[in-house]
Design an enzyme around this catalytic site. Structure first.
Site, PDB file in Angstrom:
ATOM      1  N   SER A   1       0.849  -1.194   0.000  1.00  0.00           N
ATOM      2  CA  SER A   1       0.000   0.000   0.000  1.00  0.00           C
ATOM      3  C   SER A   1       0.886   1.245   0.000  1.00  0.00           C
ATOM      4  O   SER A   1       1.749   1.383  -0.850  1.00  0.00           O
ATOM      5  CB  SER A   1      -0.965  -0.041   1.185  1.00  0.00           C
TER       6      SER A   1
ATOM      7  N   ASP B   1      -8.232  -3.602  -7.476  1.00  0.00           N
ATOM      8  CA  ASP B   1      -7.932  -2.896  -6.228  1.00  0.00           C
ATOM      9  C   ASP B   1      -8.916  -1.736  -6.070  1.00  0.00           C
ATOM     10  O   ASP B   1      -8.915  -0.807  -6.885  1.00  0.00           O
ATOM     11  CB  ASP B   1      -6.490  -2.374  -6.266  1.00  0.00           C
TER      12      ASP B   1
ATOM     13  N   HIS C   1      -7.012  -5.054  -2.501  1.00  0.00           N
ATOM     14  CA  HIS C   1      -5.954  -4.199  -1.964  1.00  0.00           C
ATOM     15  C   HIS C   1      -5.194  -4.950  -0.881  1.00  0.00           C
ATOM     16  O   HIS C   1      -5.721  -5.210   0.193  1.00  0.00           O
ATOM     17  CB  HIS C   1      -6.542  -2.910  -1.400  1.00  0.00           C
TER      18      HIS C   1
END
Length: 353
Positions: free
Chosen positions: A147, A284, A315
């Site tokens: 991330s 995502d 994600h």
């Protein structure tokens, strides 16, 4: 494109993302056959001498070192996904260094310095690698994060590609840095935040992150009350307002859009000259879909970047189905970490040829 397939129940990026965020942490210990190593605490010093809290584990016959951090919020205490990597990597004889990046976890208690989304964190990785080497962590060093941590990893690989700039502050050779892996990296905060704010479900995800950022800001304020004021905290009602009111004033950047432009790794990825693996899922839900075309274009033009673009994954999910595990001969369902560790091995073999 590498083969990845989740179970039928996780073939929605949003559902897999929510499952990972809300449920996967409950039994992760039971999903792998290895235990976490015994860590030693250590205070590193990053760019501009900012103290950074870390955990270090060195196996008896270490063959290299993995340096890792996490995403937009959290701390080493609650980052179970990072602990999975640590256990698996240590079992494969890699030393492991994990750290609370700027304004997170115990690092936030050591310094009032806020995040810069890569502008300084890339240098932090290099400083940590240099200091880890002195602790006995052997080269080569491999950087990773997911991330927003994936974004920081790309910045670290960019800085590692220009190592001569830091010859006075880090004791590393070009050969010491092996490369790195960015899992679901944040590539353009401005586009993705606008996308989240306009999306009915994404808006809820953004608000959840904002609540965590607000808690983070309050902890920093409590630890360093003379560096912030209550009015600044009161204005933190979104991710953008966190950056606008707390982050960019300390960096001396005039506007939020300029900050996001400067910190976007898309602009520096063409200059990366270290082996770089990027795992990015088309479904995502956190990022603007338009970024897929951009990361594909940048990656195609840089032979150092190995982009794996998957249909599924959500994600920071990449939980593989039984069939997928069988296809890869994986011992567990953590597809992204398995590919990263396998990729390191392959990269080392190629280098020896």
């Amino acid at each position: 494109m590498w083969y990845y397939e989740p179970s039928i129940f996780l073939r929605s990026g949003l559902i897999q993302t929510l499952y990972v965020a809300l449920f996967a942490h409950r039994n992760w210990h039971k999903t792998i056959e290895y235990s976490e190593p015994n860590y030693q605490e250590h205070i590193f010093y990053g760019a501009n001498n900012v103290p950074i809290y870390g955990l270090v584990a060195i196996p008896p016959h270490a063959q290299g070192t993995i340096i890792a951090t996490y995403g937009v919020t959290g701390s080493l205490q609650d980052q179970w996904f990072l602990k999975i990597l640590s256990a698996k990597a240590y079992a494969q004889n890699y030393a492991v260094v994990m750290f609370d990046w700027r304004a997170h976890g115990k690092t936030a208690l050591l310094s009032p310095t806020l995040t810069s989304d890569g502008l300084y964190e890339g240098q932090d990785f290099l400083c940590i690698a240099s200091q880890s080497k002195k602790l006995g962590c052997p080269p080569q060093f491999w950087f990773t994060g997911y991330s927003l941590g994936g974004k920081l990893t790309l910045w670290a690989l960019y800085e590692a590609s220009h190592l001569s700039k830091y010859e006075d502050s880090v004791e590393l050779s070009e050969e010491d840095i092996g490369g790195g892996c960015a899992i679901c990296p944040s590539l353009d905060a401005w586009k993705s935040l606008n996308y989240l704010e306009a999306h009915p479900v994404g808006n809820k995800l953004e608000k959840a992150i904002t609540r965590n950022l607000r808690q983070l800001a309050e902890k920093i304020f409590q630890a360093h009350p003379h560096h912030f004021n209550q009015q600044q905290l009161d204005r933190v009602n979104s991710i953008k307002e966190f950056d606008r009111n707390l982050v960019i004033p300390q960096l001396g950047i005039d506007s939020l859009e300029e900050y996001y432009r400067l910190s976007s790794p898309l602009g520096i990825m063409p200059q990366i000259k270290k082996p770089t693996l990027i795992l990015y899922a088309k479904d995502d839900p956190m990022f603007a879909p338009s970024l897929i075309e951009e990361v594909v274009k940048v990656s195609k033009n840089n032979p150092w970047i190995d982009l794996t673009l998957t249909k599924y994954g959500g994600h920071v999910g990449y939980i593989s189905s039984k069939n997928c595990q069988k296809q890869w001969n994986d011992q567990d369902k953590w597809w992204a970490w398995n590919r990263f560790l396998e990729w390191i091995t392959d990269s080392q073999k190629k280098k020896k040829k």
